[in-house]
Design an enzyme around this catalytic site. Sequence first.
Site, mmCIF file in Angstrom:
data_model
loop_
_atom_site.group_PDB
_atom_site.id
_atom_site.type_symbol
_atom_site.label_atom_id
_atom_site.label_comp_id
_atom_site.label_asym_id
_atom_site.label_seq_id
_atom_site.Cartn_x
_atom_site.Cartn_y
_atom_site.Cartn_z
ATOM 1 N N HIS A 194 1.055 -1.335 -0.095
ATOM 2 C CA HIS A 194 -0.124 -0.396 -0.136
ATOM 3 C C HIS A 194 0.615 1.265 -0.205
ATOM 4 O O HIS A 194 0.233 2.654 -0.304
ATOM 5 C CB HIS A 194 -0.678 -0.188 1.129
ATOM 6 N N ARG A 301 -10.836 3.218 -1.296
ATOM 7 C CA ARG A 301 -10.669 2.341 0.089
ATOM 8 C C ARG A 301 -10.711 3.875 1.080
ATOM 9 O O ARG A 301 -9.882 4.615 1.928
ATOM 10 C CB ARG A 301 -8.787 2.377 -0.485
ATOM 11 N N ARG A 337 -15.667 0.407 -1.078
ATOM 12 C CA ARG A 337 -14.906 -0.412 -0.267
ATOM 13 C C ARG A 337 -15.660 -0.146 0.974
ATOM 14 O O ARG A 337 -14.942 0.650 1.847
ATOM 15 C CB ARG A 337 -13.334 -1.174 -0.674
ATOM 16 N N GLU A 435 -10.458 -11.156 -4.702
ATOM 17 C CA GLU A 435 -8.677 -11.025 -4.478
ATOM 18 C C GLU A 435 -8.207 -12.325 -3.361
ATOM 19 O O GLU A 435 -7.070 -12.313 -3.139
ATOM 20 C CB GLU A 435 -8.593 -10.131 -3.916
ATOM 21 N N ASN A 458 -3.735 -7.025 -6.388
ATOM 22 C CA ASN A 458 -2.912 -7.447 -6.397
ATOM 23 C C ASN A 458 -3.191 -8.294 -4.551
ATOM 24 O O ASN A 458 -2.196 -8.665 -4.866
ATOM 25 C CB ASN A 458 -2.691 -5.723 -5.175
ATOM 26 N N ASP A 459 -3.957 -8.015 -3.803
ATOM 27 C CA ASP A 459 -3.748 -9.374 -3.480
ATOM 28 C C ASP A 459 -3.677 -10.808 -4.028
ATOM 29 O O ASP A 459 -3.756 -11.418 -3.597
ATOM 30 C CB ASP A 459 -5.077 -9.238 -2.557
ATOM 31 N N ARG A 469 3.331 -8.964 -0.032
ATOM 32 C CA ARG A 469 3.351 -7.986 -0.980
ATOM 33 C C ARG A 469 3.655 -7.197 -0.389
ATOM 34 O O ARG A 469 4.519 -6.032 -1.243
ATOM 35 C CB ARG A 469 2.253 -7.576 -1.734
ATOM 36 N N CYS A 506 -9.065 -4.217 -10.120
ATOM 37 C CA CYS A 506 -9.502 -2.352 -9.460
ATOM 38 C C CYS A 506 -7.496 -2.420 -9.277
ATOM 39 O O CYS A 506 -7.737 -1.540 -8.635
ATOM 40 C CB CYS A 506 -10.704 -1.743 -8.447
HETATM 41 C C1 PEP Z 1 -6.274 -5.625 -4.503
HETATM 42 O O1 PEP Z 1 -6.100 -5.846 -3.781
HETATM 43 O O2 PEP Z 1 -6.009 -5.312 -5.806
HETATM 44 C C2 PEP Z 1 -6.805 -3.909 -4.026
HETATM 45 C C3 PEP Z 1 -7.317 -2.687 -5.205
HETATM 46 O O3 PEP Z 1 -6.818 -3.810 -2.836
HETATM 47 P P1 PEP Z 1 -5.431 -3.430 -2.323
HETATM 48 O O4 PEP Z 1 -4.527 -3.335 -2.645
HETATM 49 O O5 PEP Z 1 -5.998 -2.331 -1.164
HETATM 50 O O6 PEP Z 1 -5.595 -4.357 -1.084
HETATM 51 MG MG MG Z 2 -6.322 -5.752 -1.391
#
Ligand code: PEP
Ligand code: MG
Length: 574
Positions: A194, A301, A337, A435, A458-459, A469, A506
Amino acid sequence: MTFSLHGIGVSGGYAIGRAQLYSHARLEAPHYVLRPEHVDAEVARFAEAVETVRAELLALQTHIPGGAPPELSAFIEVHALILSDSMLSEAPKRRIREQRCNAEWALAQQTEALIAQFESIDDEYLRERRHDVRQVADKVLKALMGHPGNAPLRTADEGDSILVAHDLSPSDMVLFKRHTFAGFITDLGGATSHTAILARSLGLPSVMALHNARTLIQEGDWLIVDGVAGIVLVDPDPAILDEYRLLRNQWQLEQKKLRRLKTSPSVTLDGIAIDLNANIDLPTDVGPALNENVAGIGLFRSEFLFLNRDDLPGEEEQFEAYRGVVEGMGGRPVVIRTLDVGADKSVRWMADTSVNPALGLRAIRLCLAEPQIFLSQIRALYRASHYGPIRILLPMLASLAELDQALTLIGAARGSLRAQEIPFDEHTPIGGMIEVPAAALAAEWFARKLDFLSLGTNDLIQYTLAIDRTDDTVAHLYDPLHPAVLGLIDHTLSIGRKLDKPVSICGEMAGDPRLTRLLLGMGLTSFSMHPAHVLAVKQQVMRSHVGGLAPQARRLLRAGRPERIQELLEKLNA
Ligand code: PEP
Ligand code: MG
């Protein structure tokens, strides 16, 4: 001596400036340069703040409540001793005089120097006293901030500084929004942590995962941050500096050229309209999103409203924030979210004791364990739905039982609003983030109960490839083009088509222009990303023919070897 450090470029562009070694206190403390005639008054202001804290400690000592633990008195005594030590009460005065800087800044610098000394002490008991030093310094800092000086200020030129940190948390990054550094670099962190995501949203050239930057770089060193190649050059010679100034100018020129696409429609060559939305972290990000002419907000977020504070934002405060965003977007849809804290987004009111926080009580799991927090957020969201089109998005769903529980609580929130005759939009769509690999594989069951899906790549990548990550040591293994990842995305998109439920992405993949044509070929029509990436992605959309890309994307999805996948991606992007 010139040397280079190699890491991961997490935010493009080039920055040239002098190193400013990071400390948390420094981010909190304002920094300005004083006129010579105001130095004495500033020294006096510092002395007064020290006296204020001394008086506070004394008052505390003489009014210890009956039931207080016996250690409290000794604890206050230690703090009073630390405050009296000349290293804390006198040395900052020297810094004010020598650097002609404000008292807060002098104190923050001195505190960091002291803490570094404590950290090198072998004796564990003495080493731990650094926390007391920090607490006493914070008290003085608070006393100073409560009594700002009235010297006319000249803001120090942060614009040419590059922040050098061992690590930065997402909460630190939020504080960054108040500063104007030219770039930043860190020893730790992965490309989709993040912290990195926030760096991109700030548009700051940055490199992470450098391992030893904080120890090898000294305050004031000249630095070049190459956010494209992921390289940092320390103390570069004039020829290299010139070369990078040229690169920086070219980069800025390209960014300027992209601005011309701002009002062009986001449509492919074969006439398919592609929704380009923005990811935002705070209500103040609405301006930058509108500036890129986005279709809407694809991911707000909301957890950033919960960071950097000791208490929880209540329903009223959240309602005002969500209403501000939805009204600010003037009728364009806003996907909000629900609270996604835990793992690297830690909050002060929740002690995270998980051994492995990424797999622990985070996101929807936390909300279901603390239904009051969830209910007040859902009520705030529905109340805001009366002022514009809101969509509610649930993070990190893994099992259908969680979804059922969440939907029951959402129903209860709606019921309570109805009973109070508070107006809201009964048809507010509810979506789920895909995710976790389990959710992607079971996408059909989730899609049947939800109005839309949003792929959090991402997750999804983190959990599919078992790569933390935020961990720089495995960052090189983080691969959006892994066949397993692409397979899960493809499966989710096909379920969306089959059940006629919208699916968007996203995660960071949506904002990477090297992946735009592949995702278009896979059938994606809705992307959400940092506003800063919208125009580069639009440029790719406008030069794409989805009909032609689809068979190429299919071929790539059938490939297994990384080199072959790269080769096919290059062809697809040619
Ligand atoms: C993701 O996990 O891709 C996502 C958009 O949420 P975050 O990056 O806030 O975990
Ligand atoms: Mg996420």
